[in-house]
Design an enzyme around this catalytic site. Sequence first.
Site, short mmCIF file in Angstrom:
data_model
loop_
_atom_site.label_atom_id
_atom_site.label_comp_id
_atom_site.label_asym_id
_atom_site.label_seq_id
_atom_site.Cartn_x
_atom_site.Cartn_y
_atom_site.Cartn_z
N THR A 194 0.73 -1.22 0.08
CA THR A 194 0.00 0.06 -0.06
C THR A 194 0.84 1.36 0.22
O THR A 194 2.10 1.36 0.46
CB THR A 194 -1.08 0.06 1.28
OG1 THR A 194 -1.86 1.16 1.10
CG2 THR A 194 -0.33 -0.07 2.43
N ARG A 195 0.30 2.14 -0.49
CA ARG A 195 1.03 3.76 -0.71
C ARG A 195 -0.06 4.68 0.02
O ARG A 195 0.09 5.85 0.00
CB ARG A 195 1.42 4.00 -1.89
CG ARG A 195 0.63 3.73 -3.00
CD ARG A 195 0.75 4.55 -4.35
NE ARG A 195 0.16 5.77 -4.52
CZ ARG A 195 -1.08 6.09 -4.93
NH1 ARG A 195 -1.55 5.03 -5.71
NH2 ARG A 195 -1.58 7.27 -5.14
N HIS A 199 -7.96 2.43 5.58
CA HIS A 199 -9.34 2.74 6.18
C HIS A 199 -10.05 1.56 6.43
O HIS A 199 -9.48 0.13 6.17
CB HIS A 199 -10.03 3.83 5.18
CG HIS A 199 -9.45 5.03 5.06
ND1 HIS A 199 -9.25 5.90 5.94
CD2 HIS A 199 -9.09 5.72 3.87
CE1 HIS A 199 -8.62 7.05 5.53
NE2 HIS A 199 -8.30 6.73 4.27
N HIS A 202 -9.91 -1.26 3.66
CA HIS A 202 -8.55 -1.99 3.39
C HIS A 202 -8.39 -2.88 4.78
O HIS A 202 -7.94 -4.22 4.33
CB HIS A 202 -7.64 -1.07 3.69
CG HIS A 202 -7.60 0.13 2.65
ND1 HIS A 202 -7.89 1.51 3.05
CD2 HIS A 202 -7.44 0.36 1.31
CE1 HIS A 202 -7.92 2.35 2.12
NE2 HIS A 202 -7.28 1.69 0.98
N ARG A 288 -8.00 -3.88 -7.15
CA ARG A 288 -8.43 -3.03 -8.35
C ARG A 288 -7.61 -2.18 -8.61
O ARG A 288 -6.74 -1.67 -7.96
CB ARG A 288 -9.70 -2.69 -8.14
CG ARG A 288 -10.47 -2.06 -9.32
CD ARG A 288 -12.01 -1.42 -8.72
NE ARG A 288 -12.31 -0.83 -9.81
CZ ARG A 288 -12.21 0.74 -10.12
NH1 ARG A 288 -11.10 1.17 -9.70
NH2 ARG A 288 -12.59 1.04 -11.11
N HIS A 290 -4.34 -2.14 -9.45
CA HIS A 290 -3.00 -2.10 -8.63
C HIS A 290 -1.83 -1.20 -9.23
O HIS A 290 -1.62 -1.21 -10.34
CB HIS A 290 -2.53 -3.57 -8.55
CG HIS A 290 -1.29 -3.76 -7.79
ND1 HIS A 290 -1.62 -4.29 -6.32
CD2 HIS A 290 0.08 -3.38 -7.83
CE1 HIS A 290 -0.36 -4.40 -5.85
NE2 HIS A 290 0.41 -4.01 -6.44
N ARG A 433 12.79 45.23 1.72
CA ARG A 433 14.16 46.03 0.90
C ARG A 433 15.11 46.33 2.10
O ARG A 433 16.34 46.50 1.96
CB ARG A 433 13.78 47.05 0.28
CG ARG A 433 13.02 46.46 -1.28
CD ARG A 433 13.16 47.48 -2.16
NE ARG A 433 13.12 46.88 -3.51
CZ ARG A 433 13.58 46.33 -4.35
NH1 ARG A 433 14.94 46.53 -4.05
NH2 ARG A 433 13.58 45.64 -5.49
N ALA A 474 5.84 43.94 -7.07
CA ALA A 474 6.03 42.55 -8.01
C ALA A 474 5.49 42.53 -9.19
O ALA A 474 4.47 42.24 -9.49
CB ALA A 474 5.17 41.58 -7.00
S1 PPS Z 1 9.60 45.08 -6.45
O1 PPS Z 1 9.73 45.35 -7.98
O2 PPS Z 1 8.40 44.53 -5.97
O3 PPS Z 1 10.87 44.80 -6.05
O4 PPS Z 1 9.70 46.46 -5.53
P1 PPS Z 1 9.32 46.72 -4.06
O5 PPS Z 1 10.60 45.86 -3.27
O6 PPS Z 1 8.09 46.52 -3.78
O7 PPS Z 1 9.82 48.07 -3.75
C1 PPS Z 1 9.29 49.23 -4.11
C2 PPS Z 1 9.53 50.49 -3.29
O8 PPS Z 1 10.73 50.95 -3.77
C3 PPS Z 1 10.85 52.36 -4.13
N1 PPS Z 1 11.32 52.62 -5.38
C4 PPS Z 1 10.91 52.11 -6.66
N2 PPS Z 1 9.85 51.63 -6.91
C5 PPS Z 1 9.92 51.15 -8.33
N3 PPS Z 1 10.81 51.45 -9.08
C6 PPS Z 1 11.77 51.82 -8.84
N4 PPS Z 1 12.79 52.26 -9.79
C7 PPS Z 1 12.01 52.18 -7.33
N5 PPS Z 1 13.07 52.99 -6.75
C8 PPS Z 1 12.59 53.00 -5.55
C9 PPS Z 1 9.20 52.77 -3.95
O9 PPS Z 1 9.09 53.68 -2.93
C10 PPS Z 1 8.27 51.45 -3.67
O10 PPS Z 1 7.86 51.77 -2.62
P2 PPS Z 1 6.12 51.63 -2.52
O11 PPS Z 1 5.95 51.08 -1.19
O12 PPS Z 1 5.64 50.48 -3.56
O13 PPS Z 1 5.39 52.97 -2.66
#
Ligand code: PPS
Length: 568
Positions: A194-195, A199, A202, A288, A290, A433, A474
């Site tokens: 068995t893997r 229950h 079984h 069944r 297997h 950061r 992001a």
């Molecule tokens: S990232 O792209 O997700 O890695 O950016 P993040 O770590 O959220 O950092 C964004 C904050 O850094 C300041 N900042 C800049 N943002 C965007 N582009 C450039 N070139 C840049 N240089 C400095 C900025 O204040 C961002 O802060 P938030 O809190 O987003 O306003």
Amino acid sequence: MQLPNLAPIPELYVSYESAQKLKQEAGDLPSWDLTPRQICDLELLMNGGFYPLKGFLGRDDYENVVERMRLADGTLWPIPITLDVSEEFAAAIEPGQDIALRDQEGVILAIMSVSDKWVPDKRHEAEKVFGADDVAHPAVNYLHHTAGPVYLGGPVTGIQPPVHYDFKARRDTPNELRALFRKLGWRRVVAFQTRNPLHRAHQELTFRAAREAQANLLIHPVVGMTKPGDVDHFTRVRCYEAVLDKYPAATTTMSLLNLAMRMAGPREAVWHGIIRRNHGCTHFIVGRDHAGPGKNSRGEDFYGPYDAQELFRQHQDEIGIEMVPFKHMVYVQERAQYEPADEVEEGATVLNISGTELRRRLSEGLEIPEWFSFPEVVEELRRRYPARHKQGFTVFFTGFSGSGKSTIANALMVKLMEMGGRPVTLLDGDIVRKNLSSELGFSKEHRDLNIRRIGFVAAEITKNGGIAICAPIAPYAATRRAVREEIEQFGAFVEVHVATSLEECERRDRKGLYKLAREGKIKEFTGISDPYDVPENPELRLDTEGVEVDHCAHQVILKLEQMGLIKV
Ligand code: PPS
């Protein structure tokens, strides 16, 4: 009636003294660091679990196994046990040479005298062994995407078994099990492979099988490698231990098998039979489907539900173990007992809980009835898979600088802390950061690194049952997806797009950065001189313009509640 041959089975280990000598001499040999699957294979080669194999298959044996399920000398053997290596390693090795086989810490386990080196036709291997060259099959996927391109074969000299730190007392070599059966006077032993957690169905099935075969029972679960996505073996072994108490005393035992399964259905069943014969068993349960691999890429089953039984039946004399075929067992409500599905009287109420339904009930914390499983097993599963409102999760805010991510994230954190229950961590862009990514700038490479670090920390928090709130810009969809995949292994990932328009962010310009970016004094500024991929399918999109922070945070709370992650 067949009596077991409980004489010791040949192993590939040398004596302790020879092993010490070989270890010293091996310093000069080329070393191959074994993959987790190769470590499993090597353990069973060395301890006789794969008897009569004497090492990783050479080319002639391999081709015969692939084509006709036999070694070159005609002995039945269904699965290619091969040492797959990288091109670089293979380039430096010639047949006639010895190589040291090491575990992942560099400990030497064996020496292999290389007799063959070749590049296999993997598509052909997939077709023949697994029935289709389709990567929906986990072993075919492994063959194409994990296994190395070159195979080495040759006899193995065993130095020491791989080290296990878990459940040591529950692991037995074939000879240890043979000795145990001799000692207990067990002349007929039926093995259950068995893997999955066991229950009631079984337990019922195995108990009936033992009764029918007039044999003792060996629960022989696989703890090496099983199908990706299976319940981990730590949880399963605790479940098995609970079920063991449900059998009549002294009829049943359990031992853990460090096998790396291939999910090869019929061929796998034959292989499992050979392995159990080597472990001193006389009977083997084949149910069944297997060792079924699930559906192929067209959504159909790879093998018929009773193909494994059929192939086993054809070869059982040669395997030297008797098959105990078992049909699907279902619970019949009127009779308050389990019965084989095809023996149920017409009109009776049959109850069944599928694997998917079980997972749903666990994740929603719903009842799992006693007719289905034992309370001790359910308790273990609930510990491993807590209800969603007890699991960790990540809320991932994304949006332009100045969109309001941090403010909303802070408000959300406070609301979640007010509710209590789970620890909350805020991974705000600025905080990260400063503490995690202080050396990074804003190039694509650095932004990706920054987000991946956030993802790593959030995944750890999620895994450990906490709440991670992330609030970076992001800007890249691919990186957000990678973070999502990492986190979803452990809990929910809730992406919240803070959709404040660029115009509004620039109008607010709280930190004065947009002005500087427009003047070219800050380079690569998101939205101005750097891209932002708008999330296509976030769990939630927040329109912040003219809306209070408190209301935005509340919308996130409602979403979390709707997803079952919190109970308000
Ligand atoms: S990232 O792209 O997700 O890695 O950016 P993040 O770590 O959220 O950092 C964004 C904050 O850094 C300041 N900042 C800049 N943002 C965007 N582009 C450039 N070139 C840049 N240089 C400095 C900025 O204040 C961002 O802060 P938030 O809190 O987003 O306003």
